[in-house]
Design a protein around this motif. Structure first.
Motif, PDB file in Angstrom:
ATOM      1  N   SER A   9      50.106  48.367  69.798  1.00 50.80           N
ATOM      2  CA  SER A   9      50.408  47.168  70.600  1.00 50.80           C
ATOM      3  C   SER A   9      50.116  45.896  69.806  1.00 50.80           C
ATOM      4  O   SER A   9      50.915  44.963  69.815  1.00 50.80           O
ATOM      5  CB  SER A   9      49.575  47.106  71.873  1.00 50.80           C
ATOM      6  N   ALA A  10      48.971  45.882  69.106  1.00 44.36           N
ATOM      7  CA  ALA A  10      48.598  44.686  68.346  1.00 44.36           C
ATOM      8  C   ALA A  10      49.644  44.376  67.279  1.00 44.36           C
ATOM      9  O   ALA A  10      50.108  43.230  67.170  1.00 44.36           O
ATOM     10  CB  ALA A  10      47.229  44.886  67.708  1.00 44.36           C
ATOM     11  N   TYR A  11      50.047  45.396  66.514  1.00 45.05           N
ATOM     12  CA  TYR A  11      51.016  45.173  65.442  1.00 45.05           C
ATOM     13  C   TYR A  11      52.389  44.791  65.997  1.00 45.05           C
ATOM     14  O   TYR A  11      53.085  43.960  65.430  1.00 45.05           O
ATOM     15  CB  TYR A  11      51.110  46.403  64.526  1.00 45.05           C
ATOM     16  N   THR A  12      52.783  45.396  67.114  1.00 45.44           N
ATOM     17  CA  THR A  12      54.077  45.057  67.719  1.00 45.44           C
ATOM     18  C   THR A  12      54.072  43.586  68.146  1.00 45.44           C
ATOM     19  O   THR A  12      55.029  42.855  67.875  1.00 45.44           O
ATOM     20  CB  THR A  12      54.353  45.967  68.945  1.00 45.44           C
ATOM     21  N   ILE A  13      52.991  43.157  68.794  1.00 42.29           N
ATOM     22  CA  ILE A  13      52.918  41.764  69.259  1.00 42.29           C
ATOM     23  C   ILE A  13      52.952  40.803  68.061  1.00 42.29           C
ATOM     24  O   ILE A  13      53.667  39.800  68.080  1.00 42.29           O
ATOM     25  CB  ILE A  13      51.658  41.539  70.136  1.00 42.29           C
TER      26      ILE A  13
ATOM     27  N   ILE B  42      43.348  46.879  62.945  1.00 41.69           N
ATOM     28  CA  ILE B  42      43.795  45.552  63.410  1.00 41.69           C
ATOM     29  C   ILE B  42      43.161  44.479  62.521  1.00 41.69           C
ATOM     30  O   ILE B  42      43.764  43.442  62.247  1.00 41.69           O
ATOM     31  CB  ILE B  42      43.377  45.331  64.901  1.00 41.69           C
ATOM     32  N   PHE B  43      41.953  44.777  62.031  1.00 45.51           N
ATOM     33  CA  PHE B  43      41.186  43.859  61.206  1.00 45.51           C
ATOM     34  C   PHE B  43      41.984  43.326  60.007  1.00 45.51           C
ATOM     35  O   PHE B  43      41.889  42.149  59.667  1.00 45.51           O
ATOM     36  CB  PHE B  43      39.920  44.589  60.747  1.00 45.51           C
ATOM     37  N   TYR B  44      42.816  44.218  59.355  1.00 45.45           N
ATOM     38  CA  TYR B  44      43.554  43.816  58.153  1.00 45.45           C
ATOM     39  C   TYR B  44      44.588  42.732  58.438  1.00 45.45           C
ATOM     40  O   TYR B  44      45.129  42.138  57.510  1.00 45.45           O
ATOM     41  CB  TYR B  44      44.223  45.025  57.485  1.00 45.45           C
ATOM     42  N   PHE B  45      44.885  42.508  59.705  1.00 48.38           N
ATOM     43  CA  PHE B  45      45.822  41.438  60.055  1.00 48.38           C
ATOM     44  C   PHE B  45      45.125  40.358  60.888  1.00 48.38           C
ATOM     45  O   PHE B  45      45.525  39.202  60.832  1.00 48.38           O
ATOM     46  CB  PHE B  45      47.049  42.014  60.771  1.00 48.38           C
ATOM     47  N   HIS B  46      44.099  40.738  61.625  1.00 47.27           N
ATOM     48  CA  HIS B  46      43.391  39.781  62.485  1.00 47.27           C
ATOM     49  C   HIS B  46      42.733  38.687  61.635  1.00 47.27           C
ATOM     50  O   HIS B  46      42.879  37.491  61.931  1.00 47.27           O
ATOM     51  CB  HIS B  46      42.345  40.538  63.310  1.00 47.27           C
ATOM     52  N   LEU B  47      42.043  39.080  60.594  1.00 46.18           N
ATOM     53  CA  LEU B  47      41.361  38.091  59.744  1.00 46.18           C
ATOM     54  C   LEU B  47      42.359  37.205  58.984  1.00 46.18           C
ATOM     55  O   LEU B  47      42.207  35.982  58.989  1.00 46.18           O
ATOM     56  CB  LEU B  47      40.391  38.791  58.792  1.00 46.18           C
ATOM     57  N   PRO B  48      43.396  37.777  58.334  1.00 45.88           N
ATOM     58  CA  PRO B  48      44.387  36.904  57.683  1.00 45.88           C
ATOM     59  C   PRO B  48      45.072  35.942  58.659  1.00 45.88           C
ATOM     60  O   PRO B  48      45.367  34.809  58.303  1.00 45.88           O
ATOM     61  CB  PRO B  48      45.399  37.893  57.087  1.00 45.88           C
ATOM     62  N   LEU B  49      45.301  36.379  59.907  1.00 48.06           N
ATOM     63  CA  LEU B  49      45.916  35.485  60.908  1.00 48.06           C
ATOM     64  C   LEU B  49      44.993  34.299  61.170  1.00 48.06           C
ATOM     65  O   LEU B  49      45.439  33.150  61.250  1.00 48.06           O
ATOM     66  CB  LEU B  49      46.165  36.236  62.221  1.00 48.06           C
ATOM     67  N   THR B  91      47.504  31.920  68.216  1.00 48.86           N
ATOM     68  CA  THR B  91      47.814  32.698  69.429  1.00 48.86           C
ATOM     69  C   THR B  91      47.649  34.183  69.113  1.00 48.86           C
ATOM     70  O   THR B  91      47.050  34.941  69.876  1.00 48.86           O
ATOM     71  CB  THR B  91      49.269  32.429  69.898  1.00 48.86           C
ATOM     72  N   LEU B  92      48.168  34.568  67.938  1.00 50.28           N
ATOM     73  CA  LEU B  92      48.066  35.974  67.523  1.00 50.28           C
ATOM     74  C   LEU B  92      46.622  36.395  67.257  1.00 50.28           C
ATOM     75  O   LEU B  92      46.253  37.538  67.523  1.00 50.28           O
ATOM     76  CB  LEU B  92      48.923  36.206  66.275  1.00 50.28           C
ATOM     77  N   VAL B  93      45.805  35.452  66.760  1.00 50.01           N
ATOM     78  CA  VAL B  93      44.383  35.764  66.536  1.00 50.01           C
ATOM     79  C   VAL B  93      43.733  36.109  67.877  1.00 50.01           C
ATOM     80  O   VAL B  93      43.020  37.108  68.003  1.00 50.01           O
ATOM     81  CB  VAL B  93      43.640  34.561  65.900  1.00 50.01           C
ATOM     82  N   SER B  98      41.628  40.118  71.314  1.00 51.01           N
ATOM     83  CA  SER B  98      41.448  40.603  72.671  1.00 51.01           C
ATOM     84  C   SER B  98      41.718  42.117  72.764  1.00 51.01           C
ATOM     85  O   SER B  98      40.972  42.853  73.420  1.00 51.01           O
ATOM     86  CB  SER B  98      42.388  39.819  73.589  1.00 51.01           C
ATOM     87  N   ILE B  99      42.771  42.562  72.086  1.00 54.34           N
ATOM     88  CA  ILE B  99      43.108  44.001  72.092  1.00 54.34           C
ATOM     89  C   ILE B  99      41.979  44.804  71.420  1.00 54.34           C
ATOM     90  O   ILE B  99      41.550  45.845  71.925  1.00 54.34           O
ATOM     91  CB  ILE B  99      44.472  44.244  71.398  1.00 54.34           C
ATOM     92  N   TRP B 100      41.509  44.270  70.313  1.00 54.07           N
ATOM     93  CA  TRP B 100      40.423  44.942  69.578  1.00 54.07           C
ATOM     94  C   TRP B 100      39.145  44.969  70.431  1.00 54.07           C
ATOM     95  O   TRP B 100      38.430  45.968  70.496  1.00 54.07           O
ATOM     96  CB  TRP B 100      40.190  44.209  68.256  1.00 54.07           C
ATOM     97  N   ALA B 101      38.879  43.849  71.114  1.00 60.07           N
ATOM     98  CA  ALA B 101      37.678  43.752  71.959  1.00 60.07           C
ATOM     99  C   ALA B 101      37.714  44.768  73.096  1.00 60.07           C
ATOM    100  O   ALA B 101      36.688  45.349  73.452  1.00 60.07           O
ATOM    101  CB  ALA B 101      37.549  42.344  72.522  1.00 60.07           C
TER     102      ALA B 101
END
Lengths: 50, 228
Positions: A9-13, B42-49, B91-93, B98-101
């Motif tokens: 879900s995260a990657y899709t969003i 998710i971390f590999y994209f959450h932090l760069p975002l 917004t993506l961050v 939130s999804i990770w949390a």
């Protein structure tokens, strides 16, 4: 398995939102090109090309 | 084709390749984290975002300062373009966090200092964009935007330091002892940071060029209406 769904879900969003933003810029650009063409025609019609 | 068009095209291809590489590294190259499992990726994209959000708002700050010094509308255009991209990325961050949390903390949202200051940052720049749509006068809009962009940037170091200043649930990644990550995870993170920076530069370039073209079209329209 549940963990994978969260990841999916995260990657899709992420990619959906970035793709939508890029498409939105593209649409704005298309509208602008049309507007410029309209302005060019208007300028030529009234001989204001300078 | 102009040189700048070729440069944008090449940058687009490079960005695509870099993002593909970072996806490969995040999903296949890195090992599965022991406690959190797949959701940790998710971390590999959450932090760069988050990094891009901060960088984008720094450019808004810089554009605002340069506009107030020079009065040139091109700096205002740069700041606005960067704010737009910054809002998309922050917004993506918030969403990915939130999804990770939900998986890690069993809640979608908590009023943790890091999360709250990040939400405030997001609201500041959403307000910045809303304000721009509400003010018609170009100079007035640019001046107000510059002031909001400069003042809003104050929140960026607060977001960064929130996990150091206050008691928080958010993990602290960068410490004086370095980053507590396995070498392969660190490599994947840096590849992702690089590819997202490329994506930001690419989006900024196309957005700034569009903004400049819109300004020119607007000027032509004003001149035409004066002459007709």
């Amino acid at each position: 398995m549940k963990s994978l769904w969260y990841l999916f879900s995260a990657y899709t969003i992420i990619w959906f939102l970035i793709w939508s933003y890029t498409m939105w810029i593209g649409r704005k650009q298309t509208r602008l090109f049309k507007e410029i063409e309209r302005l060019k025609t208007l300028m030529a019609k009234h001989d204001l090309s300078e | 084709m102009k040189k700048i068009d070729i440069a944008v095209f090449v940058l687009g291809i490079l960005t695509f390749l870099a993002i593909s590489l970072s996806l490969y590294m995040a999903f296949i190259y890195t090992p599965l984290e022991r406690t959190m499992g797949a959701v940790q990726k998710i971390f590999y994209f959450h932090l760069p975002l988050a990094w891009i959000g901060f960088l984008a708002f720094f450019i808004v700050f810089l554009g605002g300062v340069l506009y107030l010094i020079t009065g040139s509308i091109k700096w205002d255009n740069l700041a606005y373009s960067s704010a737009e991209i910054g809002v998309v990325f922050s917004t993506l961050v918030l969403i990915t966090g939130s999804i990770w949390a939900k998986r890690a903390w069993n809640t979608w949202w908590t009023w943790d200092p890091r999360l709250t200051t990040m939400l405030i940052l997001w609201m500041i720049y959403v307000g910045y964009i809303m304000m721009r749509n509400a003010v018609d006068n170009v100079e007035r809009r640019a001046k107000i935007s510059a002031v909001i962009g400069i003042a809003g940037f104050v929140d960026v170091p607060i977001v960064f330091m929130a996990i150091r200043w206050w008691r928080t649930m958010h993990p602290l990644l960068i410490t004086s002892k370095g980053m507590g990550l396995a070498p392969s995870m660190l490599t994947a993170l840096f590849v992702s940071l690089g590819s997202f920076t490329l994506l930001y530069v690419y989006l900024l370039l196309i957005r700034v060029r569009l903004g400049l073209a819109m300004n020119i079209a607007e000027e032509i329209k004003i001149r035409l209406s004066d002459k007709l």
